[in-house]
Design an enzyme around this catalytic site. Sequence first.
Site, short mmCIF file in Angstrom:
data_model
loop_
_atom_site.label_atom_id
_atom_site.label_comp_id
_atom_site.label_asym_id
_atom_site.label_seq_id
_atom_site.Cartn_x
_atom_site.Cartn_y
_atom_site.Cartn_z
N SER A 43 0.83 -1.20 0.00
CA SER A 43 0.00 0.00 0.00
C SER A 43 0.86 1.25 0.00
O SER A 43 0.50 2.26 -0.60
CB SER A 43 -0.96 0.00 1.20
OG SER A 43 -0.25 -0.11 2.41
N GLU A 44 2.02 1.20 0.67
CA GLU A 44 3.01 2.27 0.56
C GLU A 44 4.42 1.70 0.60
O GLU A 44 4.67 0.70 1.28
CB GLU A 44 2.89 3.30 1.69
CG GLU A 44 1.92 4.42 1.43
CD GLU A 44 0.51 4.07 1.87
OE1 GLU A 44 -0.41 4.84 1.54
OE2 GLU A 44 0.35 3.04 2.53
N THR A 45 5.30 2.34 -0.15
CA THR A 45 6.73 2.08 -0.07
C THR A 45 7.42 3.37 0.33
O THR A 45 7.16 4.43 -0.24
CB THR A 45 7.28 1.58 -1.42
OG1 THR A 45 6.66 0.32 -1.73
CG2 THR A 45 8.79 1.39 -1.36
N HIS A 73 2.39 3.81 8.73
CA HIS A 73 3.00 2.49 8.84
C HIS A 73 4.31 2.41 8.07
O HIS A 73 5.24 1.70 8.49
CB HIS A 73 2.02 1.40 8.39
CG HIS A 73 1.95 1.16 6.92
ND1 HIS A 73 1.23 1.95 6.06
CD2 HIS A 73 2.51 0.19 6.15
CE1 HIS A 73 1.33 1.49 4.84
NE2 HIS A 73 2.11 0.42 4.85
#
Length: 262
Positions: A43-45, A73
Site C-alpha cells: 500500500s506504501e513504499t 505504517h
Amino acid sequence: MLVYTVDSFTDEFFKGNPAGVCVLGNPVPDAWMQSVAAEMRHSETAFLLGAEDGGPYPLRWFTPVTEVALCGHATLAAAHVLYSTRTVPETLEFSTKSGILSVTRDKYDLISMDFPAKVLQATTPPEGLIDALGVKPVWTGKNVWDYLVEVESEEAVLAAAPDFRDLEAVDARGVIVTARASRAGADYVSRFFAPKVGVPEDPVTGSAHCALAPYWSAKLGSDRLVGAQLSQRGGVVRTTVRGDRVELAGNAVTVLSGELHV
C-alpha cells in the site's frame, strides 16, 4: 541498493501492514520511485535517504499509483529498518512533505511517532458515499484528507462491504469506518478504504489515526487510547493526543531484505 518489507503495527510476522522500505544512496527521479512502488505492490513504499550532518532523514512515500503526503505504517517501517541495521540515536527525525516527523524507540522496541493531528469537522455525507459503504452512519466528518463515518457497533465495522468502484468516485484520499470497541484491549475499532489512491482496503493506517485519535479521545474523555484496525491482517495502534499533535506507537518486524537490481 537495499530494500526491505516490514510488517508494521504488529509484533507478529504476516500481520499488521506490510510496507516497502528502499534505502537510497543518492537522490533518484520521482518516476523511478513510483515504478519501484508499483513493483513492490505494498500500500506504501518508503524511500529513505541518508541524513546529512546529523540532520533529519529525507523520507517520501508512494502507493502503487501515487505519492502521498503522510504515511504512518511506512514511517514506522523506515524507522524500524534504521534501528535494526544501523547505529542511530533512539530519537530520529524525518524530513517529509508533512514537515519534520520525530520518532522514538523505547527499551521494549515500541516505536512512537509524533504526527500532526488531523481534526475532523462534521459534514453531510457526499452523494454516493454511504451507499458505496453499505453502512448506517451515526456521524460523518471530514478533514483535509479523508471522510470518517462512525457506525453503531464493532460488528457494523466488520460487516462493511464497500463497492470500491463507487467509493473511488468520492472526492477524498480515503474513508474511515469506525465504532467504539466491544473487544477487550481496545477502545475503538476502524477500517480504512482508499481505492482512489490504489489501496482498496489498507491493513493498518497510521495516518488515519491522526483523525481517529482526537475524535475518540474527545468522545471517551482520555488522551491515551488503543485503536484496533479490523482488516484481514489486523493491527494495533496506541495513540496519545497532545494538543495539535498525535503520538502513534506500535511494533514492527522485518519479513524480507535484499538488493534492488535496477
